[in-house]
Design a protein around this motif. Sequence first.
Motif, mmCIF file in Angstrom:
data_model
loop_
_atom_site.group_PDB
_atom_site.id
_atom_site.type_symbol
_atom_site.label_atom_id
_atom_site.label_comp_id
_atom_site.label_asym_id
_atom_site.label_seq_id
_atom_site.Cartn_x
_atom_site.Cartn_y
_atom_site.Cartn_z
ATOM 1 N N TYR A 90 -62.096 13.321 -0.438
ATOM 2 C CA TYR A 90 -63.003 12.303 0.080
ATOM 3 C C TYR A 90 -62.708 10.901 -0.453
ATOM 4 O O TYR A 90 -63.364 9.944 -0.067
ATOM 5 N N PHE A 91 -61.742 10.784 -1.334
ATOM 6 C CA PHE A 91 -61.434 9.488 -1.933
ATOM 7 C C PHE A 91 -59.995 9.099 -1.595
ATOM 8 O O PHE A 91 -59.121 9.956 -1.475
ATOM 9 N N THR A 92 -59.803 7.810 -1.470
ATOM 10 C CA THR A 92 -58.468 7.252 -1.255
ATOM 11 C C THR A 92 -58.070 6.465 -2.485
ATOM 12 O O THR A 92 -58.788 5.549 -2.921
ATOM 13 N N GLY A 93 -56.932 6.804 -3.053
ATOM 14 C CA GLY A 93 -56.452 6.128 -4.241
ATOM 15 C C GLY A 93 -55.281 5.209 -3.925
ATOM 16 O O GLY A 93 -54.449 5.507 -3.063
ATOM 17 N N THR A 94 -55.236 4.081 -4.618
ATOM 18 C CA THR A 94 -54.152 3.116 -4.460
ATOM 19 C C THR A 94 -53.683 2.674 -5.844
ATOM 20 O O THR A 94 -54.473 2.146 -6.640
ATOM 21 N N ALA A 95 -52.420 2.904 -6.123
ATOM 22 C CA ALA A 95 -51.816 2.472 -7.382
ATOM 23 C C ALA A 95 -50.796 1.383 -7.080
ATOM 24 O O ALA A 95 -50.016 1.502 -6.123
ATOM 25 N N SER A 96 -50.813 0.335 -7.879
ATOM 26 C CA SER A 96 -49.904 -0.784 -7.598
ATOM 27 C C SER A 96 -49.480 -1.456 -8.891
ATOM 28 O O SER A 96 -50.214 -1.473 -9.884
ATOM 29 N N ILE A 97 -48.269 -2.001 -8.862
ATOM 30 C CA ILE A 97 -47.715 -2.812 -9.937
ATOM 31 C C ILE A 97 -47.063 -4.029 -9.298
ATOM 32 O O ILE A 97 -46.278 -3.894 -8.359
ATOM 33 N N ASN A 98 -47.394 -5.206 -9.797
ATOM 34 C CA ASN A 98 -46.814 -6.444 -9.294
ATOM 35 C C ASN A 98 -46.026 -7.115 -10.416
ATOM 36 O O ASN A 98 -46.607 -7.492 -11.451
ATOM 37 N N TYR A 99 -44.727 -7.223 -10.204
ATOM 38 C CA TYR A 99 -43.847 -7.867 -11.184
ATOM 39 C C TYR A 99 -43.560 -9.290 -10.726
ATOM 40 O O TYR A 99 -43.215 -9.538 -9.557
ATOM 41 N N ASN A 100 -43.719 -10.247 -11.649
ATOM 42 C CA ASN A 100 -43.483 -11.662 -11.355
ATOM 43 C C ASN A 100 -42.485 -12.227 -12.346
ATOM 44 O O ASN A 100 -42.578 -11.947 -13.561
ATOM 45 N N GLU A 101 -41.573 -13.028 -11.821
ATOM 46 C CA GLU A 101 -40.625 -13.736 -12.682
ATOM 47 C C GLU A 101 -40.517 -15.170 -12.178
ATOM 48 O O GLU A 101 -40.210 -15.421 -11.003
#
Length: 929
Positions: A532-543
């Motif tokens: 019943y749940f939607t999961g979202t994993a994210s990583i944002n790399y900045n240079e």
Amino acid sequence: MRAIELTLRKISGKLIKGKAEVTGFRILFFILLIGWITPEMALSQETPPSRRERRLVAPDTLTPPSRAILDLDTLNSSLDTLTQLDSAKMMPSSDIKSDILYFAEDSIITDFRENKVYLYNKAWFEYGQMRLDADLIIIDWEKSELYATGIPDSTGKLSGNPFFKDGGSTYEIRKEMKYNFKTQKAIIKDVVTEQQDGILRGETIKKTEDGSIYLDHGYYSTCKLTTPHWHISSSKIKSIQGKQVVSGPFNLYFNGIPTPLGLPFGIIPDTPEEKASGIIFPKYGKEQQRGLFLRDFGYYFAINDYIHTRITGDIYSKGGWGAKTQTIYNKRYRFSGGFNVDFQKFTSPETAETPIDYNTFRVQWNHRPVSRGTSSFSASVNAGSTSYFNNVVNLTNFVNNTTADLNSNISYSKTFSGTPFSMAANFRHSQSVQTGEVRLDLPTISVNMNRQNPFRNVKFEPLKTLNMAWNFNLQNSVTNRPSQTLDVNNPEAGSREPIPFNLDNLGLLLRNANNGARNQIPLSSNFTLFNYFTGTASINYNELWYLQRLNFYYNPSEQRVDQIVENGFNRVSFFTSSFAMNTNFYGFYNFKGNGKLQTIRHHIAPTFSFNYNPNFSDPSFGYYQQVQIDETGRTRLYSRHQGFIFGGAPLGESRALAFSMRNVIEAKIKNTNDSTSEDATKKIPILESFNLNTAYNFAADSFQLSPFSLSARTSFFERKLSVNLTSTIDPYAVIQSGEGTSATFTRINDFAWRNGQGIGAIRNASLNINASLNPREGQTPGEVRDEITQDFIQRGGVMNEFAEQEINRIVNDPSQYIDWNIPWNLTIGYNLSYSKQVTNRTNITQTVNLNGDLSISEKWKINFNTGLDLQAKQITQTMIGIARDLHCWQMNVNWMPFGRFTSYNIDIRVKSTILQDLKVSRRRSFFDN
């Protein structure tokens, strides 16, 4: 030998038998031929049937037929004898290229001696695209001429006057006409003809072969009544079909009364879709400080079907002038746009009490491509002098005069076919009219890679939905705002006046340019949790890439912190990570019985997210610098990239749990307008959205809980009334020290509800209520604007700033265009803004905006645009107008009673689109104050 002889005898017998059969067939064929030819020869000796004459054909039926026709051998001719005797073939050879048809309801009389035909009562004559209707038409075959007039009744009044049509032109004739249907020339007495949007009438008209007409003692008007409300009278008028109407000296008449208004000559365009070049007549008037003036006098160049240009000029009697050029271009299926330049110069006489001295300009360019191929170029340029709007006033659009900023953007984009890459380049410009600050982005370049799924064939869902992208952005910004290098703790220190943006300071501006590059690599994955749940994993790399960084040091002699710039390439890299989980809940409440309300549905969408990023202010990274700030030895962290174009790394560690919740409440009711079904229902919004957001940072040493952010939106009366509410609540307590003017307030690291201060203090709040009302169902000003815009584009119009201004005038300003079919229209807006600082200082603003129009009779309408500042108890910029429908004219009286642009004007304007410069005007502006 015996066998050969028997064979020959058999062949010989067959030949003799075949010959006998052929002979018998020939005898039978000869008998049938004699039987068929004999009756035909007998009939050929009889008298042929009489020749019939077509009543609508011109030849004289008594003229004997040609000898060539009588000598024809009917036995050897394959032609139909009826075709041979067609009277149309008996016409003598001439220049007539089309059939001639005529008819009369009463009688047709032919005079063979004069070779004329007389047509009586509801007669008509047609030749090609020409048609003539009249009660009396005389056809002169010798001269190829027509004469037409009406027939007098017993009282001597003519009836059945001629009505003449030639191609697209029509002529209503009051007396008589002569027309040569070979040369297409005509002389007409007392005629009225329509040319494009106008009506021409003259005592005598001469029509030439090319369609041009010459009028003697004629007039021109756009009023189509029998007795027009107005007209231009001239002794000589020439109308060149498809080009223009030219007159000699003329006067303007109202209801038959001459006025002193007139010119030595007049030129009125008469081309479809206004494709003709021609003179643009000026507006004239007088101002107290700038004197007599002529404005917008020039020429319109219809260069070709793709580009048109308008060049005009202004001149003032007291020492000023201006020049303008406006160009529009359009190439179907490729691009369209417009380019405008306005330059104004004025210098008051030395004796002027309040001298005016300015040189100002404005440049506008709009270029819109049509999607085609893999690349596109577009431009939107709006630049000019900061003094332009303070000196060049548009009396019909005072919103322009309060414009605070000028913005421009020129962009180019390209997609590389067969690859996930694309690029874009932008040249941006922003300019504050109030402060004089200018910023140029020269250029901004971005390269992007679309999201890719490298593991899309893997069965494990988190890995299967993993996607990544790459975004590269390069910017170079030039601004005339001075950078602060001394006393960085005091923003007010030093001169903050913008550097003049001119060529002399170009080197300094380039040295102070702010530039850098940014790389971003976002990775994310979506998957289902617990069904019943939607999961979202994210990583944002900045240079980030820079060519400079800042060094801070304490200046003990001045007791301040200063900075110096260290040149050299350096990079800043950091990342942020998050994990979010969301779901949806639905609640229903059904009402029993036969009431109108059936069901209420409540939709709740909560979201939980956890965000983490390390402490990039740690000295090991080198992105921040710990610097002494005063003589006591206190220190402070400074970012070595503060003020840079992309900033620096985030300060401090973050381990924050964020929470947001969205609510939607709807009702289902019986639709009383739907009679096709007893149970027909419709949905109505009760609460379109109610959102709550906050966060808690576990890594912070104090004030871990973020303020609560709330927003709500709903509408009523079929969305004619909309309500929007936003608010921010601070959950931490504030304590007071001291009393009266010496009191101080401090925000403490303790919750408000623990200190008897409720759930917290409302720091910011706003309420917006807007209502649009008119008796036309479903028509709001925004919908009317969209409808007019779409119609304008479908008719080939090109949208630019000027077109948008005109459409906005149509919607909001009845002085330019009035829909007389709507009795009233009203738009009301209420805005409330509240803010409260920690020091308990509050600021409240309340404004009410009101605009609309009201018909006080069938031909009179009042329009208005005003507002009220409830806090200051002052009326905002106001415009009051009165409009009068004068059939072919429209009178407008507009008055701005107070404010910076106080003015009034009175216009009596012709409704025709081709005579917009023909008007009686009286204007008075704020220059006269």
